[in-house]
Design a protein around this motif. Sequence first.
Motif, short mmCIF file in Angstrom:
data_model
loop_
_atom_site.label_atom_id
_atom_site.label_comp_id
_atom_site.label_asym_id
_atom_site.label_seq_id
_atom_site.Cartn_x
_atom_site.Cartn_y
_atom_site.Cartn_z
N ARG A 195 9.47 6.96 -4.76
CA ARG A 195 8.22 6.32 -4.55
C ARG A 195 7.44 6.68 -5.95
NH1 ARG A 195 5.29 5.04 1.29
NH2 ARG A 195 4.61 7.04 1.21
N PHE A 196 7.68 7.29 -6.66
CA PHE A 196 7.15 7.44 -7.82
C PHE A 196 7.27 6.05 -8.63
CE2 PHE A 196 7.23 12.34 -6.20
CZ PHE A 196 6.24 11.60 -5.63
N ARG A 197 6.51 5.86 -9.78
CA ARG A 197 6.60 5.49 -10.99
C ARG A 197 5.60 5.07 -11.96
NH1 ARG A 197 6.84 -0.90 -7.63
NH2 ARG A 197 8.54 -0.28 -6.06
N PRO A 198 5.43 4.84 -12.98
CA PRO A 198 5.08 4.95 -14.33
C PRO A 198 3.79 3.42 -13.98
CG PRO A 198 6.71 3.92 -14.77
CD PRO A 198 6.47 3.84 -13.82
N ILE A 199 2.61 4.34 -14.49
CA ILE A 199 1.53 3.65 -15.19
C ILE A 199 0.83 4.09 -16.55
CG2 ILE A 199 -1.02 2.60 -15.59
CD1 ILE A 199 -0.99 3.18 -12.35
N TYR A 231 1.00 -0.76 -0.23
CA TYR A 231 0.00 0.32 0.21
C TYR A 231 0.82 0.84 0.48
CZ TYR A 231 -3.37 3.87 1.48
OH TYR A 231 -3.86 4.82 1.60
N GLY A 232 0.73 2.03 -0.68
CA GLY A 232 1.33 3.89 -0.98
C GLY A 232 1.91 3.96 -2.41
N LEU A 233 2.27 3.00 -3.12
CA LEU A 233 2.57 2.99 -3.97
C LEU A 233 2.60 4.35 -4.95
CD1 LEU A 233 4.06 -0.16 -5.21
CD2 LEU A 233 5.09 2.09 -4.01
N TYR A 234 3.43 5.51 -5.70
CA TYR A 234 2.34 6.26 -5.69
C TYR A 234 2.98 6.08 -7.80
CZ TYR A 234 1.63 8.82 -2.04
OH TYR A 234 1.51 9.76 -0.52
N VAL A 282 -0.35 9.60 -9.02
CA VAL A 282 -2.14 8.35 -8.75
C VAL A 282 -1.32 7.89 -7.41
CG1 VAL A 282 -4.47 8.32 -10.27
CG2 VAL A 282 -2.45 6.81 -10.23
N GLN A 283 -2.44 7.16 -6.06
CA GLN A 283 -1.49 6.20 -5.02
C GLN A 283 -2.43 4.94 -5.16
OE1 GLN A 283 -2.54 8.46 -1.03
NE2 GLN A 283 -1.38 6.81 0.02
N GLN A 284 -1.76 4.23 -4.90
CA GLN A 284 -2.18 2.49 -4.47
C GLN A 284 -2.75 2.56 -3.29
OE1 GLN A 284 -0.08 -0.64 -4.58
NE2 GLN A 284 -0.74 -2.11 -4.44
#
Length: 226
Positions: free
Chosen positions: A219-223, A155-158, A202-204
């Motif tokens: 903690r910022f990853r792509p979607i 929880y809490g990944l961005y 957005v945040q998981q």
Amino acid sequence: MFHPIFALVLVFSFFTISSGQPLPSGRQATVEEARMEQRILANIRPLIKQLGTCEAPTDQPCDNLSQEIRDLTKRILVIEKSLSRQIKLADCIASFENIEMNPKVHVIGGRCYLFGVEYLNWTSAQAKCRSAGANLVTDPSEEFLYFLKWIPGRYGLYFWIGARNTGGILKWITSDEVVKENDSRWGDDDPDVDGPNQCVLVQQGATKMYDYDCDKLFRFRPICQL
């Protein structure tokens, strides 16, 4: 009067397909194998339909047979839908394998989504998506946000999505449309576009959007959306 071969098809099909058992979860079927199964199912269906031309429709055995045919037909449709999802997922995975090993891919609303594992700033995240012919998620649907809320994992990944400050206005990158300030998807106290370098994430575990400095990596990853 139906031909005995049709009864043989029914027996074979019913016990192998309509048993109610799901497709083996561990099977890693290739796209070719899945398409072959689809062709087999497509050939079975018209044969089963011919069994419906029973000469004694009021006869109890015929009624039972008709019900079995309907149940089998429903089961075939379920399997074909499952196979279609497998094919779509396999195609999606293949689209992203050139930018990430063992890509974490999901199909949502008929579209492909790669949930990246590498921490990147917004520009690098978008560049990574573009290298696969995709873009960061733009104008996320309610279905996507709901999935994001309940997706398993930490929880809490961005995750970066496809909107950034252009000339003091937040815009979606694929349509150039303005991201409205009164959009219900914004989190509390957002957006705040006073800064010159604001992007959207957005945040998981949540269903809201937030603006943040485009150059941050934490903690910022792509979607990626294809």
